[in-house]
Design a protein around this motif. Structure first.
Motif, PDB file in Angstrom:
ATOM      1  N   ALA A  74       0.809  -1.231   0.000  1.00 39.20           N
ATOM      2  CA  ALA A  74       0.000   0.000   0.000  1.00 39.20           C
ATOM      3  C   ALA A  74       0.832   1.266   0.000  1.00 39.20           C
ATOM      4  CB  ALA A  74      -0.980  -0.012   1.173  1.00 39.20           C
ATOM      5  N   LYS A  75       1.789   1.345  -0.921  1.00 35.46           N
ATOM      6  CA  LYS A  75       2.536   2.585  -1.145  1.00 35.46           C
ATOM      7  C   LYS A  75       1.894   3.329  -2.309  1.00 35.46           C
ATOM      8  CE  LYS A  75       6.940   0.516   0.264  1.00 35.46           C
ATOM      9  NZ  LYS A  75       8.295   0.121  -0.213  1.00 35.46           N
ATOM     10  N   VAL A  76       1.621   4.600  -2.124  1.00 37.68           N
ATOM     11  CA  VAL A  76       0.967   5.419  -3.153  1.00 37.68           C
ATOM     12  C   VAL A  76       2.026   6.374  -3.689  1.00 37.68           C
ATOM     13  CG1 VAL A  76      -1.066   6.803  -3.686  1.00 37.68           C
ATOM     14  CG2 VAL A  76      -1.107   5.249  -1.734  1.00 37.68           C
ATOM     15  N   SER A  77       2.833   5.879  -4.627  1.00 36.20           N
ATOM     16  CA  SER A  77       4.048   6.593  -5.017  1.00 36.20           C
ATOM     17  C   SER A  77       4.235   6.632  -6.525  1.00 36.20           C
ATOM     18  CB  SER A  77       5.263   5.910  -4.373  1.00 36.20           C
ATOM     19  OG  SER A  77       6.468   6.503  -4.799  1.00 36.20           O
ATOM     20  N   LEU A  78       4.832   7.728  -6.991  1.00 42.68           N
ATOM     21  CA  LEU A  78       5.231   7.834  -8.394  1.00 42.68           C
ATOM     22  C   LEU A  78       6.651   7.322  -8.617  1.00 42.68           C
ATOM     23  CD1 LEU A  78       3.775  11.356  -9.299  1.00 42.68           C
ATOM     24  CD2 LEU A  78       2.683   9.109  -9.409  1.00 42.68           C
ATOM     25  N   LEU A  79       7.429   7.234  -7.559  1.00 43.68           N
ATOM     26  CA  LEU A  79       8.741   6.585  -7.626  1.00 43.68           C
ATOM     27  C   LEU A  79       8.517   5.130  -7.264  1.00 43.68           C
ATOM     28  CD1 LEU A  79      11.821   6.914  -8.029  1.00 43.68           C
ATOM     29  CD2 LEU A  79      11.994   7.277  -5.548  1.00 43.68           C
ATOM     30  N   ASN A 103      -0.356   7.663 -13.536  1.00 41.89           N
ATOM     31  CA  ASN A 103      -0.129   7.374 -12.123  1.00 41.89           C
ATOM     32  C   ASN A 103      -0.277   8.622 -11.262  1.00 41.89           C
ATOM     33  OD1 ASN A 103       1.278   4.440 -11.296  1.00 41.89           O
ATOM     34  ND2 ASN A 103       1.228   4.893 -13.487  1.00 41.89           N
ATOM     35  N   ARG A 104       0.113   9.774 -11.796  1.00 44.65           N
ATOM     36  CA  ARG A 104      -0.072  11.025 -11.059  1.00 44.65           C
ATOM     37  C   ARG A 104      -1.561  11.297 -10.845  1.00 44.65           C
ATOM     38  NH1 ARG A 104       3.787  14.857 -11.129  1.00 44.65           N
ATOM     39  NH2 ARG A 104       4.452  14.259 -13.224  1.00 44.65           N
ATOM     40  N   GLU A 105      -2.355  11.059 -11.890  1.00 46.20           N
ATOM     41  CA  GLU A 105      -3.798  11.227 -11.767  1.00 46.20           C
ATOM     42  C   GLU A 105      -4.379  10.210 -10.781  1.00 46.20           C
ATOM     43  OE1 GLU A 105      -7.867  12.076 -12.212  1.00 46.20           O
ATOM     44  OE2 GLU A 105      -6.060  13.273 -12.610  1.00 46.20           O
ATOM     45  N   GLY A 106      -3.894   8.956 -10.857  1.00 46.99           N
ATOM     46  CA  GLY A 106      -4.365   7.936  -9.920  1.00 46.99           C
ATOM     47  C   GLY A 106      -4.040   8.300  -8.484  1.00 46.99           C
ATOM     48  N   GLN A 107      -2.826   8.756  -8.260  1.00 47.93           N
ATOM     49  CA  GLN A 107      -2.426   9.161  -6.912  1.00 47.93           C
ATOM     50  C   GLN A 107      -3.254  10.343  -6.417  1.00 47.93           C
ATOM     51  OE1 GLN A 107       1.148  11.602  -6.298  1.00 47.93           O
ATOM     52  NE2 GLN A 107       1.971   9.923  -5.050  1.00 47.93           N
ATOM     53  N   GLN A 176       1.181   6.791   2.002  1.00 48.69           N
ATOM     54  CA  GLN A 176       0.904   5.412   2.387  1.00 48.69           C
ATOM     55  C   GLN A 176      -0.373   5.401   3.216  1.00 48.69           C
ATOM     56  OE1 GLN A 176       4.419   4.529   4.773  1.00 48.69           O
ATOM     57  NE2 GLN A 176       3.388   5.218   6.633  1.00 48.69           N
ATOM     58  N   PHE A 177      -1.029   4.221   3.284  1.00 48.57           N
ATOM     59  CA  PHE A 177      -2.226   4.108   4.107  1.00 48.57           C
ATOM     60  C   PHE A 177      -2.518   2.643   4.388  1.00 48.57           C
ATOM     61  CE2 PHE A 177      -4.441   5.054  -0.200  1.00 48.57           C
ATOM     62  CZ  PHE A 177      -4.312   3.755  -0.628  1.00 48.57           C
ATOM     63  N   GLY A 359      -0.133  -1.283  -7.800  1.00 46.32           N
ATOM     64  CA  GLY A 359      -1.561  -1.198  -8.040  1.00 46.32           C
ATOM     65  C   GLY A 359      -2.263  -0.018  -7.413  1.00 46.32           C
ATOM     66  N   MET A 360      -1.691   0.609  -6.383  1.00 46.67           N
ATOM     67  CA  MET A 360      -2.410   1.691  -5.731  1.00 46.67           C
ATOM     68  C   MET A 360      -2.681   2.854  -6.688  1.00 46.67           C
ATOM     69  SD  MET A 360      -3.036   0.619  -2.625  1.00 46.67           S
ATOM     70  CE  MET A 360      -3.388  -0.885  -3.539  1.00 46.67           C
ATOM     71  N   THR A 361      -1.684   3.255  -7.452  1.00 46.86           N
ATOM     72  CA  THR A 361      -1.885   4.338  -8.422  1.00 46.86           C
ATOM     73  C   THR A 361      -2.414   3.810  -9.746  1.00 46.86           C
ATOM     74  OG1 THR A 361       0.480   4.139  -8.956  1.00 46.86           O
ATOM     75  CG2 THR A 361      -0.175   5.887  -7.423  1.00 46.86           C
ATOM     76  N   ASN A 362      -1.902   2.662 -10.203  1.00 50.71           N
ATOM     77  CA  ASN A 362      -2.341   2.116 -11.491  1.00 50.71           C
ATOM     78  C   ASN A 362      -3.792   1.663 -11.465  1.00 50.71           C
ATOM     79  OD1 ASN A 362      -0.249   2.070 -13.616  1.00 50.71           O
ATOM     80  ND2 ASN A 362       0.971   1.055 -12.041  1.00 50.71           N
ATOM     81  N   ALA A 363      -4.278   1.205 -10.308  1.00 54.57           N
ATOM     82  CA  ALA A 363      -5.672   0.773 -10.224  1.00 54.57           C
ATOM     83  C   ALA A 363      -6.614   1.929 -10.510  1.00 54.57           C
ATOM     84  CB  ALA A 363      -5.953   0.195  -8.834  1.00 54.57           C
TER      85      ALA A 363
END
Length: 474
Positions: A74-79, A103-107, A176-177, A359-363
């Protein structure tokens, strides 16, 4: 409900189940849209469609968040480790830039959702680091790729951490969450907008004649204008997605009685090590993950778990293990998710797969793409990702995927007589394409080394592309 693996101890899933768990199916079994899979991808696409006034039903074989989402780090990262430098070797700069923008939009969408719905999350730096000198070139390459794509990374030679770090690239203000907090909030809002969640119902087929129709394992049929498969890997063989993906399994251990580092870390070398703090209702934990491998193609899963325990004991003495879990992810041949319409679905059967452990951003990016296509307003960055061309490196990796499948099939066949003799309950042959199954000694499951299907000890199917349980012994 299907059986679950033994000793399945995800930190995120260690909580009471909210109610009501499942909604009744509508009379007549008709929806505007059916989403198969109640992980992050499925619930976000369902919510986006429900917000637009559509009648949406989410069908889940187990319970919301039960599979990858409930076991991720559950890392919400662009790196994303060394992701961007690998993309630079297989894709054009336009495609890589579109991936970062998606991914930026997903985040951004996900963190806005958390803020609007009171979901606790923590802003953290993301760090890709080298544990040894021979890993430094890969970290340098990632730093340069991220810089070219406009990410404000900074280079550091050392950080004050208790584990080896000889160089790192750092991206400030990532997040993160606890992913199950997000899942519960998504389910609640989906219902507020008229959507429904149907748990414990496994989809085993999708009709391609006339209006789209799904068939459940109990024979019930449901109709919809559109079907979205958000099941990790597609449960349909159309398009041969199972041959275009490599299934990987990685592990995560949670510890207390120790102070975690503040940032989110991922090593560049192999086997990889992921480190983060987890702030949950159980207090603060250290989460150490990694040591991934292709599903079913390892001598012993316990060895991977043991290696993570040994690494933690060495660098975080006194840490006390509280939870243990693993997650499955799928990598595409070019490293970019495969999102859009499936072949022979008349433009009304959609798929999202190949998130490659991010998957956190790509989902959310995939959900934005699919809902946009259904509603007639796809995001701009979807076009270059849809129309990307597989280069020589991507084609070579795809060939490597399938060569690995052939090798795994040949190597596993001589072991079948012994497995048949050892299994009292089931026939350990995959119900997808007949692969000889591998016994997972860490989770007590039957895992397919060909395309990643997994089954409980009693034969119940856990993950696709298989949809049918193992044959029982007479």
């Amino acid at each position: 409900m299907p059986a679950t693996p033994a000793d399945h101890g995800s930190l995120w899933l260690d909580r009471p189940r909210p109610g009501p768990a499942s909604d009744p199916l509508p009379e007549g079994g008709a929806f505007d849209d059916i989403v198969v899979g109640a992980g992050l991808t499925g619930l976000v696409v369902a919510l986006l469609l429900a917000r637009a006034g559509r009648h949406v039903g989410v069908i889940e074989a187990r319970h919301a968040g039960a599979v990858t989402t409930g076991n991720t780090t559950a890392k919400v990262s662009l790196l994303q480790g060394t992701k961007l430098s690998r993309l630079a070797r297989t894709s054009s700069k336009a495609v890589s830039a579109a991936y970062v923008e998606a991914n930026r939009e997903g985040q951004g969408w996900l963190l806005r959702f958390c803020e609007d719905h009171g979901v606790d999350h923590q802003r953290r730096d993301a760090v890709t680091f080298a544990q040894a000198r021979d890993e430094l070139p890969a970290v340098r390459e990632e730093h340069e790729a991220a810089t070219r794509l406009g990410l404000p990374v900074r280079w550091v030679d050392r950080l004050d951490v208790p584990f080896p770090l000889v160089g790192a690239t750092v991206l400030h203000d990532q997040a993160q969450f606890d992913p199950m907090d997000v899942i519960e909030a998504l389910v609640a809002e989906l219902r507020e907008h008229g959507g429904s969640l149907h748990e414990g119902r496994r989809v085993v087929g999708v009709s391609k004649l006339g209006a789209p129709e799904v068939t459940l394992s109990d024979g019930v049929r449901l109709r919809a204008a559109n079907i979205v498969l958000a099941t990790g890997t597609p449960i349909l063989d159309r398009g041969l997605y199972f041959a275009k993906l490599e299934p990987n399994r990685s592990y995560a251990l949670a510890f207390d009685s120790v102070t975690p580092p503040e940032s989110m870390f991922l090593s560049a070398g192999q086997p990889s090590v992921s480190i983060r703090e987890a702030v949950t209702r159980h207090g603060s934990h250290l989460v150490v993950g990694g040591h991934g491998h292709v599903v079913g193609r390892t001598r012993s899963e316990q060895e991977h778990v043991g290696a993570l325990r040994d690494w933690t004991a060495e660098h975080f003495p006194g840490a006390r293990e509280t939870h243990r879990s693993s997650a499955q992810d799928y990598a595409s041949h070019d490293g970019i998710p495969q999102v859009g319409t499936m072949p022979r679905g008349r433009g009304h059967v959609f798929v999202a797969t190949g998130f490659d452990k991010w998957g956190m951003t790509n989902a959310v990016a995939a959900a934005r793409t699919i809902s946009g296509e259904i509603l007639g307003a796809p995001p701009s960055w979807a076009t270059p990702l849809h129309h990307r061309i597989t280069g020589p490196r991507g084609a070579a990796r795809l060939a490597g995927f399938n060569a690995g499948v052939v090798e795994a099939a040949i190597r596993s066949l001589p072991t079948l007589p012994g497995k048949l003799a050892a299994s009292d309950e089931v026939v350990p042959v995959c119900t997808h394409l007949g692969g000889c199954l591998h016994w997972n000694d860490a989770e007590e499951t039957w895992d397919c080394p060909l395309h990643g299907s997994r089954f409980a000890a009693d034969g119940a199917v856990l993950e696709g592309p298989a949809t049918r349980s193992l044959r029982r012994r007479r």
